[in-house]
Write an enzyme that holds these catalytic residues in place. Structure first.
Site, PDB file in Angstrom:
ATOM      1  N   GLY A  75       1.167  -1.454   0.032  1.00  0.00           N
ATOM      2  CA  GLY A  75       0.004   0.006   0.370  1.00  0.00           C
ATOM      3  C   GLY A  75       0.528   1.283   0.217  1.00  0.00           C
TER       4      GLY A  75
ATOM      5  N   ARG B  63      -1.491   1.181  -7.570  1.00  0.00           N
ATOM      6  CA  ARG B  63      -2.312   1.716  -9.069  1.00  0.00           C
ATOM      7  C   ARG B  63      -0.240   2.027  -9.209  1.00  0.00           C
ATOM      8  NH1 ARG B  63      -5.412   6.476  -4.735  1.00  0.00           N
ATOM      9  NH2 ARG B  63      -3.253   5.085  -3.745  1.00  0.00           N
TER      10      ARG B  63
ATOM     11  N   ASN C  53       1.661  -2.262   4.602  1.00  0.00           N
ATOM     12  CA  ASN C  53       0.843  -1.348   5.522  1.00  0.00           C
ATOM     13  C   ASN C  53      -0.607  -1.368   4.687  1.00  0.00           C
ATOM     14  OD1 ASN C  53      -0.366   1.653   5.548  1.00  0.00           O
ATOM     15  ND2 ASN C  53       0.429   1.605   3.702  1.00  0.00           N
TER      16      ASN C  53
ATOM     17  N   TYR D 235     -15.213  -4.513   9.791  1.00  0.00           N
ATOM     18  CA  TYR D 235     -13.596  -3.394  10.110  1.00  0.00           C
ATOM     19  C   TYR D 235     -13.268  -4.051  11.156  1.00  0.00           C
ATOM     20  CZ  TYR D 235     -10.562   0.134   9.549  1.00  0.00           C
ATOM     21  OH  TYR D 235      -9.464   0.582   9.672  1.00  0.00           O
TER      22      TYR D 235
ATOM     23  N   LYS E 172      -9.363  -6.448  11.738  1.00  0.00           N
ATOM     24  CA  LYS E 172      -8.843  -5.608  13.380  1.00  0.00           C
ATOM     25  C   LYS E 172      -8.091  -6.265  14.302  1.00  0.00           C
ATOM     26  CE  LYS E 172      -6.684  -2.157   9.742  1.00  0.00           C
ATOM     27  NZ  LYS E 172      -5.578  -2.484   9.337  1.00  0.00           N
TER      28      LYS E 172
ATOM     29  N   GLY F 246      -5.254   5.793  15.257  1.00  0.00           N
ATOM     30  CA  GLY F 246      -6.770   6.033  15.355  1.00  0.00           C
ATOM     31  C   GLY F 246      -6.819   6.694  14.738  1.00  0.00           C
TER      32      GLY F 246
ATOM     33  N   PHE G 157      -8.162   7.422   4.183  1.00  0.00           N
ATOM     34  CA  PHE G 157      -9.094   6.021   4.582  1.00  0.00           C
ATOM     35  C   PHE G 157     -10.374   6.749   4.485  1.00  0.00           C
ATOM     36  CE2 PHE G 157     -11.058   4.476   8.008  1.00  0.00           C
ATOM     37  CZ  PHE G 157     -10.674   3.395   8.327  1.00  0.00           C
TER      38      PHE G 157
END
Length: 252
Positions: A9, A35, A87, A153, A157, A184, A190
């Site tokens: 990433g 990308r 990442n 999500y 995590k 945080g 994101f």
């Protein structure tokens, strides 16, 4: 050859910030991202600025077969990876469980959990062979607690948090460090990704507070990596001053 960091990433947010910081510290880089044009531009900028060597890998961590091929066909000298920064990760949607989008669930699970595993499965074997290495897994406050509509999500995590502990145990005999970095609120792409390109909605997430920025997390990662060989930072939770928990935030 200089030390090598592999960053997934790598073209935006925390990944790009890590690429800049590790390049400045003299690391050669393997930059992995989906990308291609952004990857080309980032690599050229870093090569020109720091006179380092970079390998670009255009790949999606969800595609196990393609990812394996692209990593395993790297030249032998590039497999001597000192630092792996897992990442690549994302959130999609913010729906209650009964209204959840299954495609969003699949994307999050396949990227945040399986993609991390696919990458680690390959690179950890290189580290085992050299009896050294450091794996940095980017988690989240969402891996420490659960908030409304965060369901899947948060589950991904929490899985990363469990994998940190499992990796640390399994790789201990091989001299490999494993560190969890749990941010945080960080203003990157994101929220834009979570809300599928809705920039207005994404901006509102950070209204009334000063969030973390990608470089704050990159600097924390560099601190962890730069400790002496006998020191490992197992877990780091990093919040903006205005955030106490995943949901308790002081907005001015």
């Amino acid at each position: 050859m200089s030390k090598i960091a592999l960053i997934t990433g790598a073209t935006s947010g925390i990944g790009a910030a890590c690429a800049h910081l590790f390049a400045a510290q003299g690391y050669n880089l393997i930059l992995l991202a989906r990308r291609e044009q952004l990857l080309i531009e980032l690599a050229k900028h870093l090569e020109d600025k720091y006179s380092l060597e970079i390998k670009r890998i255009v790949a999606d961590v969800r595609d196990q077969e393609d990812l394996s091929y692209r990593l395993e066909t790297l030249p032998a000298q590039w497999k001597k990876v000192d630092v792996l920064i897992n990442n690549a990760g994302l959130s999609q949607g913010l729906d209650p469980i009964d209204k959840g989008n299954i495609a969003d669930w699949d994307t999050m699970i396949d990227t945040n959990v399986k993609g991390l595993l696919y990458t680690t499965r390959i690179v950890s074997n290189w580290m085992v062979a050299q009896k050294s290495g450091h794996i940095i897994n980017i988690g989240s406050i969402a891996g420490q607690e659960v908030y409304p509509n965060g369901n899947v999500y948060c589950a991904t995590k929490h899985a990363v948090d469990a994998l940190n502990k499992g990796m640390r145990i399994d790789l201990l005999p091989h001299g490999i460090k494993v560190t969890a970095i749990n941010p945080g609120m960080v203003e990157t792409e994101f929220s834009k990704v979570r809300f599928k390109g809705d920039e207005g909605r994404a901006k509102k997430v950070y209204d009334g507070l000063e969030p973390l920025v990608a470089n704050d997390i990159a600097e924390a990662i560099w601190f962890v990596v730069s400790r002496p060989p006998h020191v490992n930072i197992n877990d780091m939770l990093i919040m903006p001053t205005a955030q106490a928990t995943g949901t308790i935030i002081d907005r001015k």
